[in-house]
Design a protein around this motif. Structure first.
Motif, PDB file in Angstrom:
ATOM      1  N   SER A  40       1.213 -14.783  -4.611  1.00 47.50           N
ATOM      2  CA  SER A  40       2.307 -14.290  -3.769  1.00 47.50           C
ATOM      3  C   SER A  40       2.213 -12.788  -3.560  1.00 47.50           C
ATOM      4  O   SER A  40       2.491 -12.284  -2.465  1.00 47.50           O
ATOM      5  CB  SER A  40       3.661 -14.650  -4.407  1.00 47.50           C
ATOM      6  N   LEU A  41       1.807 -12.038  -4.597  1.00 44.29           N
ATOM      7  CA  LEU A  41       1.683 -10.587  -4.448  1.00 44.29           C
ATOM      8  C   LEU A  41       0.443 -10.228  -3.650  1.00 44.29           C
ATOM      9  O   LEU A  41       0.471  -9.305  -2.829  1.00 44.29           O
ATOM     10  CB  LEU A  41       1.645  -9.921  -5.822  1.00 44.29           C
ATOM     11  N   CYS A  42      -0.664 -10.947  -3.884  1.00 46.94           N
ATOM     12  CA  CYS A  42      -1.890 -10.675  -3.118  1.00 46.94           C
ATOM     13  C   CYS A  42      -1.649 -10.833  -1.622  1.00 46.94           C
ATOM     14  O   CYS A  42      -2.119 -10.031  -0.816  1.00 46.94           O
ATOM     15  CB  CYS A  42      -3.006 -11.628  -3.560  1.00 46.94           C
ATOM     16  N   ALA A  43      -0.921 -11.873  -1.251  1.00 49.74           N
ATOM     17  CA  ALA A  43      -0.769 -12.195   0.161  1.00 49.74           C
ATOM     18  C   ALA A  43       0.368 -11.447   0.840  1.00 49.74           C
ATOM     19  O   ALA A  43       0.286 -11.150   2.040  1.00 49.74           O
ATOM     20  CB  ALA A  43      -0.556 -13.703   0.331  1.00 49.74           C
ATOM     21  N   TYR A  44       1.445 -11.119   0.087  1.00 55.42           N
ATOM     22  CA  TYR A  44       2.644 -10.625   0.747  1.00 55.42           C
ATOM     23  C   TYR A  44       3.043  -9.207   0.363  1.00 55.42           C
ATOM     24  O   TYR A  44       3.882  -8.604   1.034  1.00 55.42           O
ATOM     25  CB  TYR A  44       3.824 -11.563   0.471  1.00 55.42           C
ATOM     26  N   ARG A  45       2.494  -8.660  -0.710  1.00 51.36           N
ATOM     27  CA  ARG A  45       2.835  -7.300  -1.115  1.00 51.36           C
ATOM     28  C   ARG A  45       1.652  -6.342  -1.010  1.00 51.36           C
ATOM     29  O   ARG A  45       1.787  -5.214  -0.523  1.00 51.36           O
ATOM     30  CB  ARG A  45       3.345  -7.297  -2.565  1.00 51.36           C
ATOM     31  N   LEU A  46       0.496  -6.761  -1.470  1.00 51.56           N
ATOM     32  CA  LEU A  46      -0.622  -5.834  -1.620  1.00 51.56           C
ATOM     33  C   LEU A  46      -1.336  -5.440  -0.319  1.00 51.56           C
ATOM     34  O   LEU A  46      -2.033  -4.420  -0.318  1.00 51.56           O
ATOM     35  CB  LEU A  46      -1.624  -6.394  -2.622  1.00 51.56           C
ATOM     36  N   PRO A  47      -1.225  -6.190   0.784  1.00 51.59           N
ATOM     37  CA  PRO A  47      -1.807  -5.672   2.034  1.00 51.59           C
ATOM     38  C   PRO A  47      -1.306  -4.276   2.398  1.00 51.59           C
ATOM     39  O   PRO A  47      -2.041  -3.481   2.984  1.00 51.59           O
ATOM     40  CB  PRO A  47      -1.388  -6.712   3.076  1.00 51.59           C
ATOM     41  N   ALA A  48      -0.076  -3.948   2.040  1.00 52.87           N
ATOM     42  CA  ALA A  48       0.443  -2.604   2.308  1.00 52.87           C
ATOM     43  C   ALA A  48      -0.338  -1.551   1.531  1.00 52.87           C
ATOM     44  O   ALA A  48      -0.588  -0.444   2.025  1.00 52.87           O
ATOM     45  CB  ALA A  48       1.925  -2.531   1.948  1.00 52.87           C
ATOM     46  N   VAL A  49      -0.737  -1.902   0.299  1.00 49.36           N
ATOM     47  CA  VAL A  49      -1.537  -0.980  -0.510  1.00 49.36           C
ATOM     48  C   VAL A  49      -2.910  -0.784   0.118  1.00 49.36           C
ATOM     49  O   VAL A  49      -3.438   0.338   0.179  1.00 49.36           O
ATOM     50  CB  VAL A  49      -1.660  -1.505  -1.952  1.00 49.36           C
ATOM     51  N   LEU A  50      -3.505  -1.866   0.592  1.00 44.39           N
ATOM     52  CA  LEU A  50      -4.814  -1.768   1.242  1.00 44.39           C
ATOM     53  C   LEU A  50      -4.757  -0.834   2.447  1.00 44.39           C
ATOM     54  O   LEU A  50      -5.670  -0.045   2.688  1.00 44.39           O
ATOM     55  CB  LEU A  50      -5.293  -3.156   1.660  1.00 44.39           C
ATOM     56  N   GLY A  51      -3.687  -0.947   3.209  1.00 42.76           N
ATOM     57  CA  GLY A  51      -3.541  -0.085   4.378  1.00 42.76           C
ATOM     58  C   GLY A  51      -3.462   1.385   4.007  1.00 42.76           C
ATOM     59  O   GLY A  51      -4.074   2.237   4.657  1.00 42.76           O
ATOM     60  N   GLU A  52      -2.715   1.701   2.951  1.00 45.50           N
ATOM     61  CA  GLU A  52      -2.609   3.089   2.511  1.00 45.50           C
ATOM     62  C   GLU A  52      -3.939   3.610   1.971  1.00 45.50           C
ATOM     63  O   GLU A  52      -4.313   4.761   2.193  1.00 45.50           O
ATOM     64  CB  GLU A  52      -1.524   3.214   1.439  1.00 45.50           C
ATOM     65  N   LEU A  53      -4.666   2.751   1.255  1.00 44.54           N
ATOM     66  CA  LEU A  53      -5.941   3.176   0.684  1.00 44.54           C
ATOM     67  C   LEU A  53      -6.960   3.511   1.778  1.00 44.54           C
ATOM     68  O   LEU A  53      -7.793   4.392   1.595  1.00 44.54           O
ATOM     69  CB  LEU A  53      -6.501   2.090  -0.231  1.00 44.54           C
ATOM     70  N   ARG A  54      -6.906   2.809   2.895  1.00 47.36           N
ATOM     71  CA  ARG A  54      -7.826   3.118   3.996  1.00 47.36           C
ATOM     72  C   ARG A  54      -7.605   4.535   4.521  1.00 47.36           C
ATOM     73  O   ARG A  54      -8.533   5.189   4.983  1.00 47.36           O
ATOM     74  CB  ARG A  54      -7.633   2.109   5.124  1.00 47.36           C
ATOM     75  N   LEU A  55      -6.365   4.990   4.434  1.00 48.62           N
ATOM     76  CA  LEU A  55      -6.066   6.342   4.890  1.00 48.62           C
ATOM     77  C   LEU A  55      -6.409   7.382   3.819  1.00 48.62           C
ATOM     78  O   LEU A  55      -6.960   8.437   4.121  1.00 48.62           O
ATOM     79  CB  LEU A  55      -4.583   6.449   5.252  1.00 48.62           C
ATOM     80  N   LEU A  56      -6.084   7.065   2.561  1.00 51.05           N
ATOM     81  CA  LEU A  56      -6.261   8.036   1.486  1.00 51.05           C
ATOM     82  C   LEU A  56      -7.703   8.129   1.004  1.00 51.05           C
ATOM     83  O   LEU A  56      -8.175   9.216   0.675  1.00 51.05           O
ATOM     84  CB  LEU A  56      -5.351   7.661   0.305  1.00 51.05           C
ATOM     85  N   ALA A  57      -8.365   6.988   0.909  1.00 51.00           N
ATOM     86  CA  ALA A  57      -9.733   6.957   0.366  1.00 51.00           C
ATOM     87  C   ALA A  57     -10.502   5.848   1.074  1.00 51.00           C
ATOM     88  O   ALA A  57     -10.662   4.746   0.547  1.00 51.00           O
ATOM     89  CB  ALA A  57      -9.706   6.719  -1.140  1.00 51.00           C
ATOM     90  N   PRO A  58     -10.966   6.108   2.290  1.00 53.00           N
ATOM     91  CA  PRO A  58     -11.578   5.047   3.100  1.00 53.00           C
ATOM     92  C   PRO A  58     -12.831   4.427   2.487  1.00 53.00           C
ATOM     93  O   PRO A  58     -13.204   3.319   2.856  1.00 53.00           O
ATOM     94  CB  PRO A  58     -11.893   5.754   4.427  1.00 53.00           C
ATOM     95  N   GLN A  59     -13.498   5.136   1.563  1.00 56.24           N
ATOM     96  CA  GLN A  59     -14.697   4.579   0.954  1.00 56.24           C
ATOM     97  C   GLN A  59     -14.411   3.895  -0.381  1.00 56.24           C
ATOM     98  O   GLN A  59     -15.330   3.447  -1.062  1.00 56.24           O
ATOM     99  CB  GLN A  59     -15.746   5.675   0.762  1.00 56.24           C
ATOM    100  N   LEU A  60     -13.143   3.793  -0.743  1.00 55.50           N
ATOM    101  CA  LEU A  60     -12.744   3.089  -1.954  1.00 55.50           C
ATOM    102  C   LEU A  60     -12.443   1.641  -1.603  1.00 55.50           C
ATOM    103  O   LEU A  60     -11.731   1.359  -0.641  1.00 55.50           O
ATOM    104  CB  LEU A  60     -11.500   3.746  -2.555  1.00 55.50           C
TER     105      LEU A  60
END
Length: 267
Positions: free
Chosen positions: A70-90
């Protein structure tokens, strides 16, 4: 592992690790025996890369996080989006897993962190930090013949209930409550997927208790309806990390984003 690397490894070992079939690659007996070693090597490669910053000075490499579906599918995509901005190679590698699997991965060092959904947690050898809670909702299909108003466990026991696999804290609580009021076991059906549960509930095959966030779209569309009735204790989201492991720069960014997700403005 890339195809060229795999071929080089097979030549070095003198054994075939995969049989290449028209339908895809299948592990040989030798490949199955060596799979755990290959997983460890890839994990070490990811850790090594995470210690070397990208050319722009921002963290790179891979961080592995285990969390309930439930967290992988409904909460953590927001984290992935932020990481692309903060550390695109992470690269944040998400893997679904229950409490026991997640704790074992943190203990073994194969995951930098894990998220657990449990009402209460106390583990001596893992650092646990509460991040927030996940509200639960009882849902049914619009055509399921349930009594009007608030229902009891005994009334719910007359209908099939759709549960997640053993080890899910709220599903296990529902199963125990229904067993206590005498519901026959054949009325309780276990699923490996929340999406499968929602589709079956919408089709009128039973009712379920799910994290509210996972059913929000269906409740708004009317394909699922909320049921007033007893609920398990609200599970907390616990962040699990190894007490003796120093987080990499990439892991620190991920951990900060997890804190922010459940506590906006806290960092």
């Amino acid at each position: 592992m890339r195809r060229q690397q795999l071929a080089t490894l097979e030549r070095h070992l003198g054994v075939r690790l995969f049989d290449r079939l028209s339908s895809g690659a299948v592990l040989t007996d030798a490949g199955a025996r060596l799979l755990s070693y290959a997983t460890q090597l890839l994990d070490l490669e990811g850790r090594l890369a995470s210690e070397v910053p990208a050319r722009d000075g921002r963290p790179a490499g891979r961080v592995r996080l285990i969390a309930p579906e439930s967290l992988c599918a409904y909460r953590l995509p927001a984290v992935l989006g932020e990481l692309r901005l903060l550390a695109p190679q992470l690269r944040l590698s998400l893997a679904p897993g229950g409490t026991a699997q997640a704790l074992q991965s943190v203990r073994a060092g194969t995951a930098e962190a894990a998220l657990l959904l449990e009402p209460e947690m106390a583990v001596a050898d893992v650092r646990l930090e509460p991040l927030g809670t996940e509200e639960l909702t009882m849902v049914a299909g619009p055509d399921l013949d349930l009594p009007t108003g608030a229902v009891t466990w005994a009334q719910l026991a007359e209908h099939d209930v759709l549960l997640l696999e053993d080890g899910c804290c709220y599903s296990d609580h529902v199963a125990r409550s229904l067993f206590a009021v005498g519901q026959p076991e054949f009325h309780r059906v276990r699923f490996a997927s929340i999406e499968a549960i929602k589709r079956c509930v919408a089709a009128g095959l039973g009712w379920a208790v799910l994290p509210t966030v996972t059913a929000a779209a269906e409740l708004q569309a009317g394909t699922l309806v909320a049921v007033a009735g007893p609920l398990p204790p609200t599970p907390a989201v616990h962040l699990a990390t190894h007490p003796d492991r120093t987080p990499s720069a990439g892991a620190m960014i991920v951990l900060d984003q997890l804190h922010t997700l459940w506590n906006p403005g806290s960092r």
